[in-house]
Design a protein around this motif. Structure first.
Motif, PDB file in Angstrom:
ATOM      1  N   LEU A 282      11.809 -11.395   5.566  1.00 51.05           N
ATOM      2  CA  LEU A 282      11.674 -10.747   4.254  1.00 51.05           C
ATOM      3  C   LEU A 282      10.225 -10.664   3.804  1.00 51.05           C
ATOM      4  O   LEU A 282       9.798  -9.660   3.216  1.00 51.05           O
ATOM      5  N   PHE A 283       9.443 -11.709   4.058  1.00 53.74           N
ATOM      6  CA  PHE A 283       8.016 -11.673   3.720  1.00 53.74           C
ATOM      7  C   PHE A 283       7.327 -10.533   4.460  1.00 53.74           C
ATOM      8  O   PHE A 283       6.494  -9.815   3.902  1.00 53.74           O
ATOM      9  N   GLY A 284       7.693 -10.374   5.731  1.00 52.70           N
ATOM     10  CA  GLY A 284       7.122  -9.291   6.524  1.00 52.70           C
ATOM     11  C   GLY A 284       7.495  -7.931   5.974  1.00 52.70           C
ATOM     12  O   GLY A 284       6.652  -7.030   5.887  1.00 52.70           O
ATOM     13  N   GLN A 285       8.755  -7.767   5.575  1.00 48.69           N
ATOM     14  CA  GLN A 285       9.198  -6.503   4.983  1.00 48.69           C
ATOM     15  C   GLN A 285       8.442  -6.220   3.687  1.00 48.69           C
ATOM     16  O   GLN A 285       8.028  -5.083   3.432  1.00 48.69           O
ATOM     17  N   ARG A 286       8.283  -7.270   2.873  1.00 47.99           N
ATOM     18  CA  ARG A 286       7.585  -7.106   1.598  1.00 47.99           C
ATOM     19  C   ARG A 286       6.136  -6.675   1.806  1.00 47.99           C
ATOM     20  O   ARG A 286       5.632  -5.764   1.121  1.00 47.99           O
ATOM     21  N   THR A 287       5.464  -7.290   2.756  1.00 49.73           N
ATOM     22  CA  THR A 287       4.060  -6.958   3.026  1.00 49.73           C
ATOM     23  C   THR A 287       3.921  -5.518   3.499  1.00 49.73           C
ATOM     24  O   THR A 287       2.991  -4.809   3.103  1.00 49.73           O
ATOM     25  N   LYS A 288       4.863  -5.069   4.356  1.00 49.92           N
ATOM     26  CA  LYS A 288       4.810  -3.689   4.833  1.00 49.92           C
ATOM     27  C   LYS A 288       5.032  -2.692   3.702  1.00 49.92           C
ATOM     28  O   LYS A 288       4.383  -1.645   3.636  1.00 49.92           O
ATOM     29  N   ILE A 289       5.969  -3.009   2.802  1.00 50.22           N
ATOM     30  CA  ILE A 289       6.243  -2.116   1.663  1.00 50.22           C
ATOM     31  C   ILE A 289       5.025  -2.035   0.756  1.00 50.22           C
ATOM     32  O   ILE A 289       4.633  -0.951   0.315  1.00 50.22           O
ATOM     33  N   ALA A 291       1.991  -2.346   1.546  1.00 48.29           N
ATOM     34  CA  ALA A 291       0.897  -1.623   2.206  1.00 48.29           C
ATOM     35  C   ALA A 291       1.232  -0.162   2.489  1.00 48.29           C
ATOM     36  O   ALA A 291       0.365   0.605   2.923  1.00 48.29           O
ATOM     37  N   ASP A 292       2.474   0.241   2.234  1.00 43.67           N
ATOM     38  CA  ASP A 292       2.915   1.608   2.526  1.00 43.67           C
ATOM     39  C   ASP A 292       2.235   2.600   1.586  1.00 43.67           C
ATOM     40  O   ASP A 292       2.369   2.507   0.357  1.00 43.67           O
ATOM     41  N   THR A 293       1.505   3.541   2.147  1.00 39.92           N
ATOM     42  CA  THR A 293       0.792   4.539   1.330  1.00 39.92           C
ATOM     43  C   THR A 293       1.608   5.815   1.126  1.00 39.92           C
ATOM     44  O   THR A 293       1.186   6.713   0.400  1.00 39.92           O
ATOM     45  N   VAL A 294       2.765   5.900   1.768  1.00 45.73           N
ATOM     46  CA  VAL A 294       3.605   7.099   1.655  1.00 45.73           C
ATOM     47  C   VAL A 294       4.647   6.950   0.547  1.00 45.73           C
ATOM     48  O   VAL A 294       4.950   7.901  -0.173  1.00 45.73           O
ATOM     49  N   LEU A 295       5.192   5.736   0.393  1.00 41.94           N
ATOM     50  CA  LEU A 295       6.199   5.492  -0.642  1.00 41.94           C
ATOM     51  C   LEU A 295       5.643   5.740  -2.038  1.00 41.94           C
ATOM     52  O   LEU A 295       4.499   5.380  -2.331  1.00 41.94           O
ATOM     53  N   SER A 296       6.483   6.333  -2.888  1.00 40.49           N
ATOM     54  CA  SER A 296       6.083   6.505  -4.289  1.00 40.49           C
ATOM     55  C   SER A 296       6.110   5.150  -4.982  1.00 40.49           C
ATOM     56  O   SER A 296       6.769   4.211  -4.517  1.00 40.49           O
ATOM     57  N   ASP A 297       5.419   5.020  -6.084  1.00 38.29           N
ATOM     58  CA  ASP A 297       5.388   3.749  -6.824  1.00 38.29           C
ATOM     59  C   ASP A 297       6.792   3.341  -7.264  1.00 38.29           C
ATOM     60  O   ASP A 297       7.148   2.157  -7.242  1.00 38.29           O
ATOM     61  N   ALA A 298       7.597   4.341  -7.652  1.00 42.11           N
ATOM     62  CA  ALA A 298       8.962   4.053  -8.113  1.00 42.11           C
ATOM     63  C   ALA A 298       9.819   3.502  -6.972  1.00 42.11           C
ATOM     64  O   ALA A 298      10.526   2.505  -7.139  1.00 42.11           O
ATOM     65  N   ASP A 299       9.746   4.158  -5.806  1.00 44.58           N
ATOM     66  CA  ASP A 299      10.524   3.694  -4.643  1.00 44.58           C
ATOM     67  C   ASP A 299      10.041   2.321  -4.180  1.00 44.58           C
ATOM     68  O   ASP A 299      10.841   1.461  -3.798  1.00 44.58           O
ATOM     69  N   LYS A 300       8.738   2.130  -4.227  1.00 42.68           N
ATOM     70  CA  LYS A 300       8.157   0.859  -3.821  1.00 42.68           C
ATOM     71  C   LYS A 300       8.655  -0.258  -4.737  1.00 42.68           C
ATOM     72  O   LYS A 300       9.005  -1.354  -4.277  1.00 42.68           O
ATOM     73  N   LYS A 301       8.707   0.031  -6.015  1.00 43.41           N
ATOM     74  CA  LYS A 301       9.163  -0.966  -7.002  1.00 43.41           C
ATOM     75  C   LYS A 301      10.614  -1.367  -6.736  1.00 43.41           C
ATOM     76  O   LYS A 301      10.968  -2.558  -6.806  1.00 43.41           O
ATOM     77  N   VAL A 302      11.457  -0.380  -6.425  1.00 42.81           N
ATOM     78  CA  VAL A 302      12.879  -0.651  -6.156  1.00 42.81           C
ATOM     79  C   VAL A 302      13.024  -1.513  -4.897  1.00 42.81           C
ATOM     80  O   VAL A 302      13.774  -2.493  -4.888  1.00 42.81           O
ATOM     81  N   LYS A 303      12.313  -1.140  -3.849  1.00 45.21           N
ATOM     82  CA  LYS A 303      12.406  -1.871  -2.589  1.00 45.21           C
ATOM     83  C   LYS A 303      11.878  -3.300  -2.727  1.00 45.21           C
ATOM     84  O   LYS A 303      12.469  -4.253  -2.199  1.00 45.21           O
ATOM     85  N   LEU A 304      10.788  -3.465  -3.439  1.00 40.15           N
ATOM     86  CA  LEU A 304      10.218  -4.801  -3.631  1.00 40.15           C
ATOM     87  C   LEU A 304      11.140  -5.685  -4.472  1.00 40.15           C
ATOM     88  O   LEU A 304      11.276  -6.883  -4.210  1.00 40.15           O
TER      89      LEU A 304
END
Length: 315
Positions: A282-289, A291-304
């Motif tokens: 999960l830590f690895g998934q969080r770090t990748k999210i 650092a993701d420059t393609v995801l929108s801020d809204a999508d990033k917030k939901v995933k995090l």
């Protein structure tokens, strides 16, 4: 006479059912060549058959996913897994951890490594990352703990890097194949672990001399054994009893587990063993999210938020 025939038929069906229930496939993850794994594990499997009365057969697959899917579709009933593949077997294949390997030297785990050829100018992780675009990389099986998950987090995710894109060439293989590829200068850098390098040292001593370690991970918990949850309780009891008592005193059994991976035997364990691996994933998934420059801020917030919820549930 009719009653005797009925009784005999029922008894025959019962024995047939019991016979079917006695067939157990033992899955072995593909850390190296199948013939090497078979040579290491077959004596223990033969002992398991003899001591439990179960008909136990070794089950091999070309990758870790094959063993996980084998358990999912009831082709594998019990097996040796790494922590990451055990997590997948528990979550997707109806498995449960019941035992853990014990090192003969008393240590509580093993280590993931990045390795290069002895003649390579690369000497540190920093050297590898700075020169990655000019290097070929041998990654591990995607379900491997030491070959993929651990370096994926500590080497790449924490440095906000993607192993698939930073190297000139990236390929995946088992530990032994990666070690020999490094020794033969077929790849510049590869993942491996302390246990497999010991086996390479024994089986290919001249090749081992051509390998250099440039990065070592924090300690990784020793590998678990997993069985299907829906096995008959009597069968589970036989398997637990076999592993918990194996190699406790018999010199021959001690030699067998030493050959498998320099073990003294096995101890009781449970799915709780996988907790630090789940957190690491999960830590690895969080770090990748993050650092993701393609995801929108809204999508990033939901995933995090979803990741944080899962981490909190583990605690």
């Amino acid at each position: 006479m009719i009653k005797k025939l009925i009784a005999a038929t029922v008894l025959g069906l019962g024995l047939a059912g019991a016979s079917l229930a006695q067939d157990i496939n033992f899955g072995i993850i593909s850390t190296e060549a199948t013939q090497n794994l078979k040579g290491d594990w077959q004596p223990l499997i033969d002992d398991m058959s003899r001591q439990t009365g179960l008909k136990v057969t070794a089950f091999f697959a070309p990758d870790y996913a094959g063993i996980i899917e084998g358990m999912r579709f009831n082709k594998v009933h019990i097996g040796w897994f790494g922590n990451k593949s055990a997590m997948e077997a528990v979550d997707r294949a109806g498995g449960e951890v019941f035992a853990q390997m014990v090192n003969a030297d008393g240590t509580q785990g093993y280590y993931s490594h990045l390795i290069v050829n002895r003649e390579s100018p690369l000497n540190t992780l920093d050297d590898v990352l700075k020169n990655a675009r000019n290097l070929s990389f041998g990654n591990g099986d995607p379900n491997s703990t030491s070959g993929y998950l651990v370096p994926g987090f500590y080497v790449f995710a924490q440095n906000k890097l993607d192993a698939k894109s930073i190297f000139k060439v990236t390929r995946s293989a088992n530990h032994e194949t990666n070690a020999l590829a490094v020794a033969n200068k077929q790849v510049d850098v590869a993942t491996n672990n302390s246990e497999n390098l010991e086996k390479v040292k024994e089986r290919f001593p001249e090749k081992f001399k051509d390998i250099k370690i440039v990065w070592t991970s924090p300690l990784i918990p020793l590998d678990p054994l997993v069985m299907r949850k829906d096995l008959p309780e009597a069968t589970k009891a036989k398997l637990r009893n076999f592993f918990y008592n194996y190699a406790k005193s018999d010199p021959r059994e001690k030699e067998i587990v030493m050959k498998i991976s320099k073990l003294s035997g096995f101890k009781e364990s449970s799915d709780k063993q996988l907790l630090p691996i789940r957190q690491l994933d999960l830590f690895g998934q969080r770090t990748k999210i993050e650092a993701d420059t393609v995801l929108s801020d809204a999508d990033k917030k939901v995933k995090l938020a979803d990741i944080e919820k899962k981490l909190s549930a583990l605690n």
